[in-house]
Scaffold this motif. Structure first.
Motif: not given
Length: 309
Positions: A187-195, A199-205, A269-278
């Motif tokens: 969110r803070d722009g430190d990384e362009e791609e999600v780390e 994927h380990v925390y995908y189930d939380i989302l 890919l799914v989390v990347q798109e989710l974070f970008e949308k948020l």
């Protein structure tokens, strides 16, 4: 306060992308594991400062190391200062997550012919040559990192059986905190791609209802993930036999014959798109998770939201 009692705390700090273990804690944890000497050497090398975090003095050390390897390899005419600057820039651009110790390890193993690459330089110490060795080391390193993580998971399970182990709720809170750390970095722009750890925390989302994919969306994600994985194999795996085997596994990936790298890439890919949308919508993941926790006293996971299967 025993090492066993400290382990869950050390493990959590290790998975957190901003809170790092001290070098002493890292070494203590690593030395306690039943791993080969080579694996410990490779893992320990990752504990040093990353290339992207080096100051001018650190980059001078990289410069000196490369010059020493030119001499050791028998390069008759080492790159001049300007050529070496280009090589250093190339390393910073494409291998920023490496440490200086890992660069040294990469050349050591390459010369010992333990990497999947021809170490012959043909009197050409260039970005292409250096990049080839570092990519081969990255592939080699991955196998040892897997062994390290498996051993860590084993000890974690043993530690959880001891008295004073974290409750299920505490462990979940630790996982959520790690997820939020990754989110805040993105969110803070430190990384362009999600780390990749996300994927380990995908189930939380999924449990929070933040990931709701249609059949068509899942098919599209899977197709893109396979394409990316194949491209990575083509560019990063030098051994033709290994490359063909990996690409075959990617192509034949299905729910019956799953390929882990495809599943991981789908989730990324799914989390990347989710974070970008948020970010676009000006929403905060932490607030959403808190709100949904209040609205949903017991999360019910929909298995249909698994991607890549």
């Amino acid at each position: 306060y025993s090492c066993t009692k400290k382990f869950p705390i050390m493990l959590q700090k290790q998975s957190d992308t901003t809170t790092q273990l001290t070098k002493q804690e890292q070494s203590t944890l690593l030395n306690s594991l039943k791993l080969t000497k080579e694996t410990k050497t490779i893992v320990k090398a990752t504990f040093s400062d990353k290339i992207r975090d080096l100051g001018e003095e650190g980059w001078q050390s990289v410069y000196v190391v490369l010059l020493k390897w030119c001499k050791f390899l028998g390069i008759k005419e080492a790159p001049d200062k300007e050529e070496m600057k280009l090589i250093l820039f190339f390393i910073k651009q494409h291998f920023a997550e490496f440490t200086l110790d890992e660069i040294v390890n990469a050349f050591n193993l390459a010369v010992a012919r333990k990497l999947d690459i021809d170490p012959n330089h043909y009197q050409n110490f260039s970005s292409l040559y250096v990049g080839g060795i570092l990519n081969a080391y990255k592939e080699h390193r991955g196998k040892h990192i897997v062994s390290y993580r498996q051993e860590v998971e084993k000890i974690e399970r043993e530690a959880q059986e001891k008295a004073n182990k974290p409750s299920a709720q505490e462990l979940q809170e630790m996982r959520v905190n790690s997820l939020l750390t990754i989110w805040e970095t993105f969110r803070d722009g430190d990384e362009e791609e999600v780390e990749w750890q996300v994927h380990v925390y995908y189930d939380i989302l999924v449990d929070a209802g933040l990931i709701n994919l249609t059949k068509e969306q899942k098919a599209d994600i899977l197709q893109r993930a396979k394409s990316i994985c194949k491209q990575e194999a083509l560019t990063q795996v030098k051994n033709e036999f290994t490359r063909k085997r990996i690409i075959k596994a990617i192509t034949e990936h299905s729910s019956k014959t799953p390929e882990e790298r495809v599943l991981t890439k789908c989730k990324l890919l799914v989390v990347q798109e989710l974070f970008e949308k948020l970010v676009r919508d000006g929403l905060d993941l932490g607030e959403l998770l808190n709100q949904m926790e209040d609205d949903r006293p017991e999360a019910t996971r929909e298995r249909g939201q698994e991607v890549g299967s």
